[in-house]
Enzyme design. Structure first.
Site, mmCIF file in Angstrom:
data_model
loop_
_atom_site.group_PDB
_atom_site.id
_atom_site.type_symbol
_atom_site.label_atom_id
_atom_site.label_comp_id
_atom_site.label_asym_id
_atom_site.label_seq_id
_atom_site.Cartn_x
_atom_site.Cartn_y
_atom_site.Cartn_z
ATOM 1 N N LYS A 138 -10.591 -0.003 13.442
ATOM 2 C CA LYS A 138 -10.596 0.794 12.211
ATOM 3 C C LYS A 138 -12.022 0.940 11.691
ATOM 4 O O LYS A 138 -12.451 2.025 11.302
ATOM 5 C CB LYS A 138 -9.710 0.129 11.140
ATOM 6 C CG LYS A 138 -8.226 0.232 11.427
ATOM 7 C CD LYS A 138 -7.392 -0.674 10.529
ATOM 8 C CE LYS A 138 -5.925 -0.677 10.963
ATOM 9 N NZ LYS A 138 -5.086 -1.633 10.232
ATOM 10 N N GLN A 178 -4.901 -5.943 5.554
ATOM 11 C CA GLN A 178 -4.332 -6.065 6.900
ATOM 12 C C GLN A 178 -3.187 -7.081 6.895
ATOM 13 O O GLN A 178 -3.327 -8.181 6.372
ATOM 14 C CB GLN A 178 -5.439 -6.496 7.888
ATOM 15 C CG GLN A 178 -5.009 -6.562 9.332
ATOM 16 C CD GLN A 178 -4.661 -5.204 9.936
ATOM 17 O OE1 GLN A 178 -5.216 -4.167 9.546
ATOM 18 N NE2 GLN A 178 -3.737 -5.181 10.869
ATOM 19 N N ASP A 186 -2.550 2.601 2.825
ATOM 20 C CA ASP A 186 -1.382 2.433 3.695
ATOM 21 C C ASP A 186 -0.124 3.056 3.095
ATOM 22 O O ASP A 186 0.903 3.147 3.778
ATOM 23 C CB ASP A 186 -1.087 0.939 3.900
ATOM 24 C CG ASP A 186 -1.889 0.343 5.044
ATOM 25 O OD1 ASP A 186 -1.943 0.976 6.111
ATOM 26 O OD2 ASP A 186 -2.443 -0.756 4.871
HETATM 27 N N1 GUN Z 1 -0.682 -4.494 10.542
HETATM 28 C C1 GUN Z 1 -0.183 -3.783 11.587
HETATM 29 N N2 GUN Z 1 -0.184 -2.463 11.305
HETATM 30 C C2 GUN Z 1 -0.682 -2.340 10.060
HETATM 31 C C3 GUN Z 1 -0.928 -1.213 9.210
HETATM 32 O O1 GUN Z 1 -0.680 -0.051 9.531
HETATM 33 N N3 GUN Z 1 -1.466 -1.509 7.990
HETATM 34 C C4 GUN Z 1 -1.719 -2.771 7.603
HETATM 35 N N4 GUN Z 1 -2.229 -2.952 6.381
HETATM 36 N N5 GUN Z 1 -1.507 -3.832 8.347
HETATM 37 C C5 GUN Z 1 -0.998 -3.606 9.576
#
Ligand code: GUN
Length: 281
Positions: free
Chosen positions: A49, A93, A116
């Site tokens: 990311k 995360q 998100d």
């Molecule tokens: N952990 C696995 N996929 C995601 C996601 O799309 N967002 C977040 N915040 N954590 C994750």
């Protein structure tokens, strides 16, 4: 043989477009990523990311917290980022270390910075089809990929296997908002293969490698695989038996190279949109 839904190429186009737009912006979109603990998959996701964000010209800062971080410390970090006008997007995360309940912290994020779309306000706005600040990246990426290939959603029967807050539930709502007839199936569903076989669009988001076999798929169905697991050799695998299912489906996503790259593209798009909403240009 099914047409491959090429998420890699589609995401590349989206990212190139974002990069061009960002180059013209006086203030760059900025994303803060909070990574608590040492989950190996999370570390890889966060690295990807950050790399993508920087390539697009975004500002990206990763806050790495110890596995035993206190609730107070995490709470204060989120509240500080909410107040920081140079932070447009906040990503917490998941999963969090075991002693912390993710819901408690998601609810602290300013909904206008919730990249998100996990905050209850954004989930509620999605449910009522009333302009959430952001929509969960993986479900949004699935819809974008279907549209890229001009796959009709309206009036068709979509079956979503998996009911997670991150994927299954928001994806079902997005499909409903696109006027699909939606069935949500999950681990307690009886006669799963029979129900799956009724789908015009079958989406599997369980993380159970090889769950979706030939007998789950109607001839000519569109098959989207959101599952990501690693086999004993460390190779990335999906929920769908690609080899078998691709012979009878009309369209199918590969793993890797299908939904995964779309997720990251949607994260960047959400960051840009939150920046445009909040910026004082
Ligand atoms: N952990 C696995 N996929 C995601 C996601 O799309 N967002 C977040 N915040 N954590 C994750």
């Amino acid at each position: 043989m099914a047409v491959i839904l090429d998420g890699k190429t589609c995401s590349k186009e989206i990212l190139e477009d974002i990069k061009k737009r960002v180059a013209k912006m006086p203030q760059k979109p900025s994303i803060a990523v909070i990574l608590a603990g040492e989950d190996p998959a999370s570390k890889i996701y966060v690295k990807n990311k950050e790399k993508t964000a920087l390539e697009l010209g975004f500002t990206s800062k990763v806050y790495r917290l110890e596995e035993n971080v206190s609730a107070e410390e995490l709470k204060n970090l989120i509240l500080n980022l909410n107040r920081d006008k140079d932070t447009h997007a906040i990503l917490l995360q998941l999963p969090l270390p075991k002693h912390l309940k993710s819901r408690d912290f998601i609810e602290l994020i300013d909904p206008g910075k919730d990249v998100d779309g996990f905050h209850p306000i954004n989930c509620g706005k999605l449910l009522t089809n009333s302009n959430p600040y952001a929509v969960s990246c993986t479900p949004k990426g699935v819809i974008r990929l279907l549209k890229k290939y001009n796959i009709e959603i309206q009036g068709r029967h979509a079956v979503v296997i998996g009911r997670s807050n991150m994927v299954g539930k928001p994806l079902s709502v997005l499909l409903l908002n696109e006027n699909a007839t939606v069935t949500m199936a999950h681990s307690k569903t009886k006669n799963l293969s029979e129900i799956a076989r009724e789908a015009d669009i079958l989406i599997s988001a369980t993380g159970i490698c090889g769950l979706v076999k030939k007998d789950f798929v109607k001839d000519g169905a569109v098959v989207v695989d959101v599952g990501i697991t690693r086999d004993f050799e460390g190779k990335i695998k999906g929920d769908v038996d690609f080899e078998e299912v691709s012979k009878t489906a009309s369209f199918i996503t590969p793993v890797p190279g299908g939904v995964g790259p779309m997720t990251i593209a949607m994260l960047m798009e959400n960051t840009l949109e939150l920046c445009l909403n909040n910026a004082e240009f």
